[in-house]
Design a protein around this motif. Sequence first.
Motif, PDB file in Angstrom:
ATOM      1  N   LYS A   1       2.096   6.087  -7.035  1.00  0.00           N
ATOM      2  CA  LYS A   1       0.924   6.732  -7.640  1.00  0.00           C
ATOM      3  C   LYS A   1       1.018   8.257  -7.553  1.00  0.00           C
ATOM      4  O   LYS A   1       0.634   8.962  -8.453  1.00  0.00           O
ATOM      5  CB  LYS A   1      -0.322   6.237  -6.894  1.00  0.00           C
ATOM      6  N   PHE A   2       1.542   8.747  -6.414  1.00  0.00           N
ATOM      7  CA  PHE A   2       1.547  10.201  -6.224  1.00  0.00           C
ATOM      8  C   PHE A   2       2.919  10.857  -6.497  1.00  0.00           C
ATOM      9  O   PHE A   2       3.141  12.004  -6.115  1.00  0.00           O
ATOM     10  CB  PHE A   2       1.067  10.533  -4.800  1.00  0.00           C
TER      11      PHE A   2
ATOM     12  N   SER B   1       6.420  13.296   0.303  1.00  0.00           N
ATOM     13  CA  SER B   1       5.876  12.742   1.560  1.00  0.00           C
ATOM     14  C   SER B   1       6.739  11.578   2.002  1.00  0.00           C
ATOM     15  O   SER B   1       7.271  10.848   1.174  1.00  0.00           O
ATOM     16  CB  SER B   1       4.458  12.216   1.354  1.00  0.00           C
TER      17      SER B   1
ATOM     18  N   GLY C   1      -7.189   7.131  -8.829  1.00  0.00           N
ATOM     19  CA  GLY C   1      -7.888   5.927  -8.377  1.00  0.00           C
ATOM     20  C   GLY C   1      -7.604   5.643  -6.923  1.00  0.00           C
ATOM     21  O   GLY C   1      -6.714   6.236  -6.312  1.00  0.00           O
TER      22      GLY C   1
ATOM     23  N   ASN D   1       0.826  -1.212   0.000  1.00  0.00           N
ATOM     24  CA  ASN D   1       0.000   0.000   0.000  1.00  0.00           C
ATOM     25  C   ASN D   1       0.859   1.260   0.000  1.00  0.00           C
ATOM     26  O   ASN D   1       0.631   2.175  -0.789  1.00  0.00           O
ATOM     27  CB  ASN D   1      -0.933  -0.025   1.210  1.00  0.00           C
TER      28      ASN D   1
ATOM     29  N   ALA E   1       3.104   5.711  -2.991  1.00  0.00           N
ATOM     30  CA  ALA E   1       4.264   6.556  -3.315  1.00  0.00           C
ATOM     31  C   ALA E   1       4.447   6.636  -4.838  1.00  0.00           C
ATOM     32  O   ALA E   1       4.689   7.721  -5.401  1.00  0.00           O
ATOM     33  CB  ALA E   1       5.514   5.999  -2.650  1.00  0.00           C
TER      34      ALA E   1
ATOM     35  N   LEU F   1      -5.665  11.297   6.872  1.00  0.00           N
ATOM     36  CA  LEU F   1      -5.125  10.249   5.998  1.00  0.00           C
ATOM     37  C   LEU F   1      -5.450   8.830   6.451  1.00  0.00           C
ATOM     38  O   LEU F   1      -5.785   7.982   5.638  1.00  0.00           O
ATOM     39  CB  LEU F   1      -3.591  10.395   5.912  1.00  0.00           C
TER      40      LEU F   1
ATOM     41  N   LEU G   1      -9.103   3.554   1.521  1.00  0.00           N
ATOM     42  CA  LEU G   1      -9.092   2.578   2.615  1.00  0.00           C
ATOM     43  C   LEU G   1      -7.698   2.073   2.943  1.00  0.00           C
ATOM     44  O   LEU G   1      -7.448   1.570   4.029  1.00  0.00           O
ATOM     45  CB  LEU G   1      -9.958   1.359   2.243  1.00  0.00           C
TER      46      LEU G   1
ATOM     47  N   LEU H   1      -4.663   3.262   3.667  1.00  0.00           N
ATOM     48  CA  LEU H   1      -3.910   3.714   4.838  1.00  0.00           C
ATOM     49  C   LEU H   1      -4.614   3.323   6.140  1.00  0.00           C
ATOM     50  O   LEU H   1      -3.954   2.984   7.121  1.00  0.00           O
ATOM     51  CB  LEU H   1      -3.702   5.228   4.784  1.00  0.00           C
ATOM     52  N   ALA H   2      -5.955   3.383   6.102  1.00  0.00           N
ATOM     53  CA  ALA H   2      -6.706   2.989   7.304  1.00  0.00           C
ATOM     54  C   ALA H   2      -6.435   1.519   7.612  1.00  0.00           C
ATOM     55  O   ALA H   2      -6.208   1.148   8.783  1.00  0.00           O
ATOM     56  CB  ALA H   2      -8.193   3.227   7.093  1.00  0.00           C
TER      57      ALA H   2
ATOM     58  N   PHE I   1       6.079   8.411   4.229  1.00  0.00           N
ATOM     59  CA  PHE I   1       5.216   7.546   5.046  1.00  0.00           C
ATOM     60  C   PHE I   1       6.113   6.557   5.756  1.00  0.00           C
ATOM     61  O   PHE I   1       7.069   6.053   5.174  1.00  0.00           O
ATOM     62  CB  PHE I   1       4.199   6.814   4.165  1.00  0.00           C
TER      63      PHE I   1
ATOM     64  N   ILE J   1       1.771  16.669   1.285  1.00  0.00           N
ATOM     65  CA  ILE J   1       0.413  16.795   1.861  1.00  0.00           C
ATOM     66  C   ILE J   1       0.439  17.906   2.912  1.00  0.00           C
ATOM     67  O   ILE J   1       1.324  17.935   3.780  1.00  0.00           O
ATOM     68  CB  ILE J   1      -0.010  15.467   2.533  1.00  0.00           C
TER      69      ILE J   1
ATOM     70  N   SER K   1     -11.004   8.214   3.520  1.00  0.00           N
ATOM     71  CA  SER K   1     -10.633   9.618   3.362  1.00  0.00           C
ATOM     72  C   SER K   1      -9.542   9.763   2.316  1.00  0.00           C
ATOM     73  O   SER K   1      -8.545   9.040   2.327  1.00  0.00           O
ATOM     74  CB  SER K   1     -10.195  10.199   4.713  1.00  0.00           C
ATOM     75  N   GLN K   2      -9.828  10.695   1.441  1.00  0.00           N
ATOM     76  CA  GLN K   2      -8.822  11.058   0.443  1.00  0.00           C
ATOM     77  C   GLN K   2      -8.638  12.556   0.555  1.00  0.00           C
ATOM     78  O   GLN K   2      -9.573  13.277   0.901  1.00  0.00           O
ATOM     79  CB  GLN K   2      -9.331  10.676  -0.949  1.00  0.00           C
ATOM     80  N   ILE K   3      -7.440  13.001   0.285  1.00  0.00           N
ATOM     81  CA  ILE K   3      -7.136  14.410   0.551  1.00  0.00           C
ATOM     82  C   ILE K   3      -7.924  15.328  -0.366  1.00  0.00           C
ATOM     83  O   ILE K   3      -8.842  16.013   0.059  1.00  0.00           O
ATOM     84  CB  ILE K   3      -5.626  14.684   0.388  1.00  0.00           C
TER      85      ILE K   3
HETATM   86  P1  ADP Z   1      -6.250   5.174  -1.872  1.00  0.00           P
HETATM   87  O1  ADP Z   1      -6.654   3.820  -2.184  1.00  0.00           O
HETATM   88  O2  ADP Z   1      -7.243   6.228  -2.208  1.00  0.00           O
HETATM   89  O3  ADP Z   1      -4.869   5.508  -2.189  1.00  0.00           O
HETATM   90  P2  ADP Z   1      -5.176   5.378   0.751  1.00  0.00           P
HETATM   91  O4  ADP Z   1      -5.758   5.229   2.079  1.00  0.00           O
HETATM   92  O5  ADP Z   1      -4.013   4.501   0.496  1.00  0.00           O
HETATM   93  O6  ADP Z   1      -6.309   5.197  -0.305  1.00  0.00           O
HETATM   94  O7  ADP Z   1      -4.708   6.849   0.621  1.00  0.00           O
HETATM   95  C1  ADP Z   1      -5.592   7.853   1.034  1.00  0.00           C
HETATM   96  C2  ADP Z   1      -5.271   9.152   0.434  1.00  0.00           C
HETATM   97  O8  ADP Z   1      -4.037   9.637   0.998  1.00  0.00           O
HETATM   98  C3  ADP Z   1      -5.033   9.114  -0.984  1.00  0.00           C
HETATM   99  O9  ADP Z   1      -6.203   9.151  -1.731  1.00  0.00           O
HETATM  100  C4  ADP Z   1      -4.202  10.353  -1.171  1.00  0.00           C
HETATM  101  O10 ADP Z   1      -5.060  11.484  -1.255  1.00  0.00           O
HETATM  102  C5  ADP Z   1      -3.350  10.427   0.074  1.00  0.00           C
HETATM  103  N1  ADP Z   1      -1.985   9.829  -0.107  1.00  0.00           N
HETATM  104  C6  ADP Z   1      -1.597   8.600   0.227  1.00  0.00           C
HETATM  105  N2  ADP Z   1      -0.264   8.397  -0.025  1.00  0.00           N
HETATM  106  C7  ADP Z   1       0.170   9.565  -0.544  1.00  0.00           C
HETATM  107  C8  ADP Z   1       1.433  10.024  -0.998  1.00  0.00           C
HETATM  108  N3  ADP Z   1       2.508   9.229  -0.998  1.00  0.00           N
HETATM  109  N4  ADP Z   1       1.537  11.276  -1.501  1.00  0.00           N
HETATM  110  C9  ADP Z   1       0.438  12.090  -1.497  1.00  0.00           C
HETATM  111  N5  ADP Z   1      -0.781  11.720  -1.071  1.00  0.00           N
HETATM  112  C10 ADP Z   1      -0.918  10.477  -0.611  1.00  0.00           C
END
Ligand code: ADP
Length: 667
Positions: free
Chosen positions: A564-565, A648, A618, A557, A562, A602, A622, A624-625, A650, A594, A607-609
């Motif tokens: 994806k963003f 970021s 996409g 995850n 990482a 987060l 869920l 991170l939760a 994590f 972020i 929750s999505q930012i």
């Molecule tokens: P999703 O399946 O939407 O990625 P996550 O719980 O993994 O769900 O992430 C929640 C939200 O946290 C993401 O939709 C994004 O907005 C933000 N996020 C997660 N990881 C990153 C990151 N590495 N850089 C920026 N934003 C992030």
Amino acid sequence: MIFTGQDHASAVSGDISKRTRWLKLASLVLPIILLIFMVSALELAIKGNLSQLRNQQLQQLGKDIADISRLLDQELNASIYLVNGLQAYVESKSGNLVAGEIAPWLTNLQARGRHIRNIGIAPDNRITYMFPLAGNEKALGLYYPDNPKQWPDVEKVIQTRKAILAGPLSLEQGGQGLIYRSPVFIEDDHYWGIISVVINADTLFQRLLAEADEHNLALTIVDLDSGKTVLSSKITSAAIDARQILYVPGHRWEVTGTVTPLPMNSTLIGLRLGGWFVALLTVMLLARFLRSVKAHAQTLLALRENQERFARMFTTSPQGLALLDDEIQWIEINPSLCNLLGYSRQDFNELRLIDLFAPEAQAKTLAQMEEVRSTYQAITDHSRQFEAQLLRADGQLLTGFITLGICYRSNDETHWLLQVLDISERTRLDQLKNEFVSIVSHELRTPLTAIMGSLKLMASGKLEQSGAANEKILQIAVQNSDKLARLINDLLDMDKLIAGKTEFDSTPQALLPLVEKALEANQSYAQQYQVSYRLQSPAEQIHVAVDAMRLQQVLTNLLSNAAKFSPPLSEILISFSLEPASVKVQIQDQGSGIAHEEQHKLFKKFSQIDSSSTRQKGGSGLGLAISKELIERMGGNIGVSSSPGNGSCFYFSLPRIHIGATDQSRT
Ligand code: ADP
């Protein structure tokens, strides 16, 4: 203040209920005591009066009986004195009586004695002279010693030398008589004979009874010496009597007068009836008064209990409540409202109702109040309900469900009741739910559309010639099936985690191989986003006790997020920080970062930012939760450090375990 302290209120109602119990007892006992008291007093007064009457009656009776005794004495003496005169005559004649001389004398005597039946003279105990002779012939010549009936009495007279009155006895001539016998002694104390007088007891007693009748009394005469009844008239059972001793020659007579007690006179009967009536009336009035006092106390108690119940409800209600007067001044505020808005009770003294509302909600609130006020007469629902933003003491806003209305109105008083329900959380959840529905529907539809498109294209048969095109289309279908499967798995994982059904198989193992494996698995994903992973291995072997599969899920995850963003061609650094007791794994990307105020969201579910931009990438919100739940279950924690423009980082940390050299060589 409408509500007094709860303890004080309880004490007051305790007092009232104690008073009510006493009143209940008093309303039963007091009227009975009063009735007994009044009736006793009345009966005592009547008894006193009656006994006074009786005394008067007794006094009168005493006088009457004295009169009658005197009369009896006179009547007897009138006859006896005559005999005494005769005795003196005989003595003066030395007993030598001459018949011719004595006859007129005795006839005269007999005529004068009121009740004398006859006079007999018995020289030497033989009746020689009898006056009047007519009717008494039988007695003439009677020699006392020969008459056993009379001789004992005569003998006694001679022996005692005193005159004795005998009788009453039945006379041979008929009727009742009293016989007065007097012994005559002449010169030298020589016994000469007897002079006797028979007194007509019938006329004598009739005279007495007539007298007794006149005085309305019953008369009894008893000879105390012989115990014989001399005279007796009928006596009633309930009687009062007076008696007097009368000395007759040779005897003591007890003269008793008896009267029936006077019945109660009409005044006393009236007094008794009136008294009873007044007593009953007074008792009824007292009972009624006590009942009304008791009812009053009970009403007061019920009222007090109601007030206490209401006060308790008011102070313990989890809903924020406030009572205001017609001037919209605070009367009472419950603790929940203070807690909800962060003000103390004193703070409210400086606040107006309108100050509790956010500026944009104030006009609406005033309008609702005005509407309640103006329509109060017309409708039964005296309140309005609306949602409004409230301003807390710390400046934060909260969404409240407000009920504002008039709860009481009299001619000169109006009370407003404000009810505030904090629905911030509910509103947030509603928002989250809506977002979730839109995310999930978007996330489901996008891959499904791609899969359907690929399958339809293949089904159309147009792609048969080119194998490469077929492969491309199949790849799209496979990738999107993966996405779909991941989303569904995420949802199921979350559900399981929440329900506590996820099983962990934590075993001590080396951390690095797990990270390497995750990197390998995500390699192709990173390629999709044209980014690369760089692993900075730790200086030493690190062991952790984890469920390998679950840790893979967390790493995947974080690595996929990482990738994806991150901007294309950028590098993602995976590094380790070592502490004696823990190890921290960091995944640093070069994405847009972020904002600090967004970071707390987060790790919350769904929750999505920035929903719109994130959605382009996409994801369900869920990942991170789930990661947070998994890491925490394995004894670690997870977090992020990031700022806009700086990428970021994590990270998660896990407790380290230190195992022996033999074990290390095996791993
Ligand atoms: P999703 O399946 O939407 O990625 P996550 O719980 O993994 O769900 O992430 C929640 C939200 O946290 C993401 O939709 C994004 O907005 C933000 N996020 C997660 N990881 C990153 C990151 N590495 N850089 C920026 N934003 C992030």
